[in-house]
Design a protein around this motif. Structure first.
Motif: not given
Length: 443
Positions: A182, A184-185, A196, A225
């Motif tokens: 994602t 924001t991983d 997102a 996410e």
């Protein structure tokens, strides 16, 4: 710290009083410097142009080339529909378990190539402070005679540093682009605000061997996410605080002047790839100054708090809805703890070795706050950076939960808190206020 890579070492106290012209026991080889800069001139013409301390054109070029070699072009079937559905479902499940509203205004399906292109602006904000410090330190540390001899070639030295950092960044971005699930991983808000984004191709590879349906994994990751997006969108100070902490760490970097001579010996002007080979052992290493240790601790703690909050909120949202939620939760925890993308990238690019072990401690603290004070009070911790737990609080979450309850009571009714403080000061204690009136907090 031993075995530092070339060019970086703790500052010698004896060097602080050394004058610019003093060369010590290792006189600067002007001929070698001039030859090195002249030989490197031909290399810059084909590397792209990029203002600032990092050649981001080169970084992007290398990252996309390496991803193409791995088959990470992302020209497969369009997955935007399933991603949008997964995010929509995750948002509905998150609504009852957090007071923070949805933060994503749009959901997108990214390829590895998309991830590189759309996160590069944030990487620039993260890397520039470090690269600027390194680039300036190299020039500042040169003896006056060397600066005079180099003359206009000093600008070429800056280009060389920009190429070296850009080459290293490109390789790291290619590796991450092939792994991240994602936007924001890695625990940071790398993508555009309010977006997102999931990477279906990487998620499909991640799902292999988990014995869970891809649709279930997709929804679980969409919930993570979406939770990250709520936090980064509605905690306005959080994004800047993360970037400021990296910059604070960068200010303590020192450079060994012998790096120039060592670099000259390691680079083959006929082979541009030799720059990357010379730097692959790590451009930066964490220094041991107290200021840098403090900055590193703050960054580790803040990232752990973000991950811990997301962990708790997502577990409450999907725990009873997805049969494999517990297994997925543990898999992602181990993925981070074993040295995941965030730790590797920061260690390579900015010299910060993240320690995800605090993730579990942070999750335990957020769960305790939820149980003792409820969802709204738990989420109100993010209202101001002064309310956020410290590294010491992660060691004793029970004490923080008790102290936080008292703090919130004072903030909600400051006059009652002031009267209680005055009573304690004049010895009224448990006997009530003046004139026999009952204490307000007992009404």
């Amino acid at each position: 710290m031993s075995d530092l890579p070339f060019g970086f070492s703790p500052q010698d106290p004896d060097d602080r009083d050394r004058k610019p012209g003093d060369q010590g026991e290792n006189p600067f080889d002007f001929n070698q410097l001039g030859a090195m800069l002249s030989q490197l001139g031909a290399m810059f013409s084909n590397s792209g142009t990029s203002a600032g301390p990092v050649n981001y054109d080169l970084a992007k070029q290398i990252a996309l080339q390496q991803l193409a070699g791995k088959g990470g072009t992302g020209f497969g079937p369009d997955q935007s529909g399933p991603v949008a559905d997964a995010v929509h479902l995750a948002e509905m499940w998150l609504d009852p378990v957090t007071s923070l509203p949805a933060g994503a205004r749009t959901s997108q399906s990214w390829s590895a190539r998309d991830w590189v292109e759309r996160t590069l602006p944030t990487w620039q904000r993260l890397c520039d402070p470090v690269a600027q410090r390194v680039s300036g330190a190299w020039v500042d540390a040169m003896p006056a005679e060397a600066k005079e001899a180099a003359g206009p070639l000093l600008s070429m030295l800056g280009q060389m540093g920009g190429m070296a950092f850009g080459s290293q960044l490109g390789g790291a971005l290619a590796q991450l682009g092939a792994e991240v699930l994602t936007s924001t991983d890695v625990g940071l808000p790398l993508g555009p605000e309010g977006t997102a984004a999931l990477l279906p191709d990487n998620i499909e590879k991640f799902t292999e061997g988990l014995e869970r349906p891809t649709s279930e994994v997709l929804v679980f990751l969409a919930a993570r996410e979406a939770a990250h997006q709520r936090l980064f969108s509605h905690v306005p100070w959080l994004r800047q605080r993360l970037l400021d902490t990296v910059e604070e760490f960068a200010r303590g970097i020192t450079v060994d002047t012998s790096a120039l001579e060592q670099l000259a010996g390691q680079i083959d002007p006929a082979n541009p790839a030799s720059i990357e080979e010379a730097m692959k052992s790590g451009m930066l290493e964490p220094q041991t100054t107290p200021e840098q240790k403090a900055a590193l601790t703050r960054l580790e703690t803040l990232l752990a708090l973000v991950e811990g909050w997301v962990d708790v909120v997502v577990n409450e949202a999907v725990g009873e809805r997805l049969p494999g939620a517990d297994a997925l939760r543990e898999t992602l925890r181990r993925r981070r703890a074993s040295g995941g993308p965030a730790e590797q990238t920061f260690a390579t690019l900015v010299g910060l070795e993240l320690r995800p072990r605090r993730h579990r401690s942070a999750a335990a603290l957020w769960k305790l706050l939820t149980d003792q004070h409820g969802i709204e009070q738990r989420d109100s911790v993010w209202e101001h950076p002064d309310l956020v737990p410290t590294a010491e609080d992660l060691d004793d979450p029970m004490e923080f939960a008790e102290r936080f309850g008292q703090t919130r009571k004072a903030l909600e009714d400051p006059m009652a808190e002031l009267e209680r403080t005055l009573r304690d000061a004049d010895g009224s204690g448990e006997g009530g206020g003046k004139g026999g009136e009952p204490k307000k907090d007992e009404e």
